[in-house]
Design a protein around this motif. Structure first.
Motif, PDB file in Angstrom:
ATOM      1  N   ALA A  45       0.817  -1.220   0.000  1.00  0.00           N
ATOM      2  CA  ALA A  45       0.000   0.000   0.000  1.00  0.00           C
ATOM      3  C   ALA A  45       0.849   1.268   0.000  1.00  0.00           C
ATOM      4  O   ALA A  45       0.313   2.363  -0.118  1.00  0.00           O
ATOM      5  N   LEU A  46       2.167   1.124   0.128  1.00  0.00           N
ATOM      6  CA  LEU A  46       3.051   2.290   0.234  1.00  0.00           C
ATOM      7  C   LEU A  46       4.128   2.270  -0.841  1.00  0.00           C
ATOM      8  O   LEU A  46       4.678   1.220  -1.166  1.00  0.00           O
ATOM      9  N   SER A 118       6.184  -4.402   7.882  1.00  0.00           N
ATOM     10  CA  SER A 118       5.177  -4.186   6.850  1.00  0.00           C
ATOM     11  C   SER A 118       4.155  -3.215   7.435  1.00  0.00           C
ATOM     12  O   SER A 118       3.694  -3.391   8.556  1.00  0.00           O
ATOM     13  N   ALA A 119       3.816  -2.191   6.679  1.00  0.00           N
ATOM     14  CA  ALA A 119       2.965  -1.131   7.237  1.00  0.00           C
ATOM     15  C   ALA A 119       1.679  -0.922   6.462  1.00  0.00           C
ATOM     16  O   ALA A 119       1.109   0.163   6.479  1.00  0.00           O
ATOM     17  N   ASP A 120       1.184  -1.939   5.793  1.00  0.00           N
ATOM     18  CA  ASP A 120      -0.053  -1.785   5.032  1.00  0.00           C
ATOM     19  C   ASP A 120      -1.239  -1.409   5.917  1.00  0.00           C
ATOM     20  O   ASP A 120      -2.021  -0.533   5.574  1.00  0.00           O
ATOM     21  N   ASP A 121      -1.358  -2.045   7.070  1.00  0.00           N
ATOM     22  CA  ASP A 121      -2.455  -1.722   7.981  1.00  0.00           C
ATOM     23  C   ASP A 121      -2.319  -0.298   8.513  1.00  0.00           C
ATOM     24  O   ASP A 121      -3.293   0.457   8.562  1.00  0.00           O
ATOM     25  N   LEU A 122      -1.122   0.081   8.888  1.00  0.00           N
ATOM     26  CA  LEU A 122      -0.864   1.433   9.372  1.00  0.00           C
ATOM     27  C   LEU A 122      -1.177   2.459   8.288  1.00  0.00           C
ATOM     28  O   LEU A 122      -1.777   3.497   8.560  1.00  0.00           O
ATOM     29  N   ALA A 123      -0.769   2.171   7.065  1.00  0.00           N
ATOM     30  CA  ALA A 123      -1.033   3.081   5.943  1.00  0.00           C
ATOM     31  C   ALA A 123      -2.534   3.293   5.766  1.00  0.00           C
ATOM     32  O   ALA A 123      -2.992   4.417   5.550  1.00  0.00           O
ATOM     33  N   GLN A 124      -3.288   2.234   5.885  1.00  0.00           N
ATOM     34  CA  GLN A 124      -4.742   2.339   5.756  1.00  0.00           C
ATOM     35  C   GLN A 124      -5.321   3.176   6.892  1.00  0.00           C
ATOM     36  O   GLN A 124      -6.137   4.067   6.662  1.00  0.00           O
ATOM     37  N   ARG A 125      -4.896   2.935   8.094  1.00  0.00           N
ATOM     38  CA  ARG A 125      -5.428   3.663   9.250  1.00  0.00           C
ATOM     39  C   ARG A 125      -5.092   5.148   9.215  1.00  0.00           C
ATOM     40  O   ARG A 125      -5.874   5.976   9.652  1.00  0.00           O
ATOM     41  N   LEU A 126      -3.914   5.480   8.682  1.00  0.00           N
ATOM     42  CA  LEU A 126      -3.488   6.885   8.624  1.00  0.00           C
ATOM     43  C   LEU A 126      -3.741   7.515   7.254  1.00  0.00           C
ATOM     44  O   LEU A 126      -3.352   8.659   7.025  1.00  0.00           O
ATOM     45  N   ASN A 127      -4.340   6.758   6.359  1.00  0.00           N
ATOM     46  CA  ASN A 127      -4.633   7.237   5.008  1.00  0.00           C
ATOM     47  C   ASN A 127      -3.352   7.713   4.315  1.00  0.00           C
ATOM     48  O   ASN A 127      -3.281   8.820   3.797  1.00  0.00           O
ATOM     49  N   LEU A 128      -2.347   6.861   4.340  1.00  0.00           N
ATOM     50  CA  LEU A 128      -1.058   7.153   3.715  1.00  0.00           C
ATOM     51  C   LEU A 128      -0.881   6.281   2.478  1.00  0.00           C
ATOM     52  O   LEU A 128      -1.274   5.117   2.468  1.00  0.00           O
ATOM     53  N   ARG A 129      -0.273   6.858   1.448  1.00  0.00           N
ATOM     54  CA  ARG A 129       0.068   6.102   0.246  1.00  0.00           C
ATOM     55  C   ARG A 129       1.561   6.162  -0.051  1.00  0.00           C
ATOM     56  O   ARG A 129       2.066   5.375  -0.837  1.00  0.00           O
ATOM     57  N   HIS A 130       2.234   7.147   0.554  1.00  0.00           N
ATOM     58  CA  HIS A 130       3.641   7.356   0.223  1.00  0.00           C
ATOM     59  C   HIS A 130       4.504   7.534   1.465  1.00  0.00           C
ATOM     60  O   HIS A 130       4.021   7.845   2.547  1.00  0.00           O
ATOM     61  N   TYR A 131       5.774   7.367   1.263  1.00  0.00           N
ATOM     62  CA  TYR A 131       6.820   7.618   2.247  1.00  0.00           C
ATOM     63  C   TYR A 131       7.986   8.215   1.488  1.00  0.00           C
ATOM     64  O   TYR A 131       7.982   8.191   0.261  1.00  0.00           O
ATOM     65  N   PRO A 132       8.947   8.786   2.115  1.00  0.00           N
ATOM     66  CA  PRO A 132       9.206   8.891   3.554  1.00  0.00           C
ATOM     67  C   PRO A 132       8.260   9.894   4.217  1.00  0.00           C
ATOM     68  O   PRO A 132       7.839  10.866   3.598  1.00  0.00           O
ATOM     69  N   VAL A 133       7.983   9.625   5.486  1.00  0.00           N
ATOM     70  CA  VAL A 133       7.060  10.475   6.224  1.00  0.00           C
ATOM     71  C   VAL A 133       7.370  10.411   7.721  1.00  0.00           C
ATOM     72  O   VAL A 133       7.764   9.366   8.232  1.00  0.00           O
ATOM     73  N   LEU A 134       7.202  11.543   8.378  1.00  0.00           N
ATOM     74  CA  LEU A 134       7.364  11.656   9.824  1.00  0.00           C
ATOM     75  C   LEU A 134       5.975  11.789  10.434  1.00  0.00           C
ATOM     76  O   LEU A 134       5.173  12.621   9.998  1.00  0.00           O
ATOM     77  N   ILE A 135       5.711  10.993  11.446  1.00  0.00           N
ATOM     78  CA  ILE A 135       4.420  11.020  12.133  1.00  0.00           C
ATOM     79  C   ILE A 135       4.670  11.353  13.593  1.00  0.00           C
ATOM     80  O   ILE A 135       5.431  10.669  14.280  1.00  0.00           O
TER      81      ILE A 135
END
Length: 142
Positions: A45-46, A118-135
């Motif tokens: 997802a990312l 693997s961050a597919d679930d995290l990406a979905q929860r935070l509505n992210l499609r791309h990286y690099p990113v700081l949260i």
């Protein structure tokens, strides 16, 4: 009958310093996994790309960041290293092929923790499609 068995186990545990957890160990708990067993990591997802800054209201959330082993992530990591150290941010490496690539990223980020995840679930929860990113607790930003 079940009640009697439970009572006997409880009595035995209290009077003989016995703990069922010490005796009954699930087979999966005996298995030990290394970081190598988690590689490669692919978060479908990312992908590398641009992330628009947005406000986040997550009081108490510790700072963390998502990167991959791509050139964009390495450049981003190098540019933001002082800030990431100051925040004590933890790095989640969401797309990485090998232990050697992970070691290279770690050498580029002394003092930071980088873990393959693997961050597919995290990406979905935070509505992210791309990286690099700081949260952080207050924002999602590149």
């Amino acid at each position: 009958m079940k009640t009697r068995y439970a009572w006997v186990c409880a009595f035995w545990a209290m009077n003989c310093n016995w703990c069922a957890a010490e005796v009954i160990t699930p087979k999966h708990a005996e298995a030990r996994y290394s970081e190598d067993d988690m590689l490669p990591v692919r978060s479908k997802a990312l992908s590398p790309g641009t992330v628009q800054r947005r406000v986040l209201d997550a009081v108490g959330l510790p700072a963390f960041f998502l990167i991959g082993e791509d050139a964009r992530s390495r450049t981003w990591l190098k540019q933001r290293l002082p800030l990431l150290r100051k925040l004590k941010a933890v790095g989640l490496v969401v797309n990485i092929e090998s232990k050697a690539a992970l070691l290279n990223l770690r050498q580029a980020a002394p003092g930071l923790t980088l873990s393959p995840v693997s961050a597919d679930d995290l990406a979905q929860r935070l509505n992210l499609r791309h990286y690099p990113v700081l949260i952080t607790a207050s924002s999602i930003e590149q």
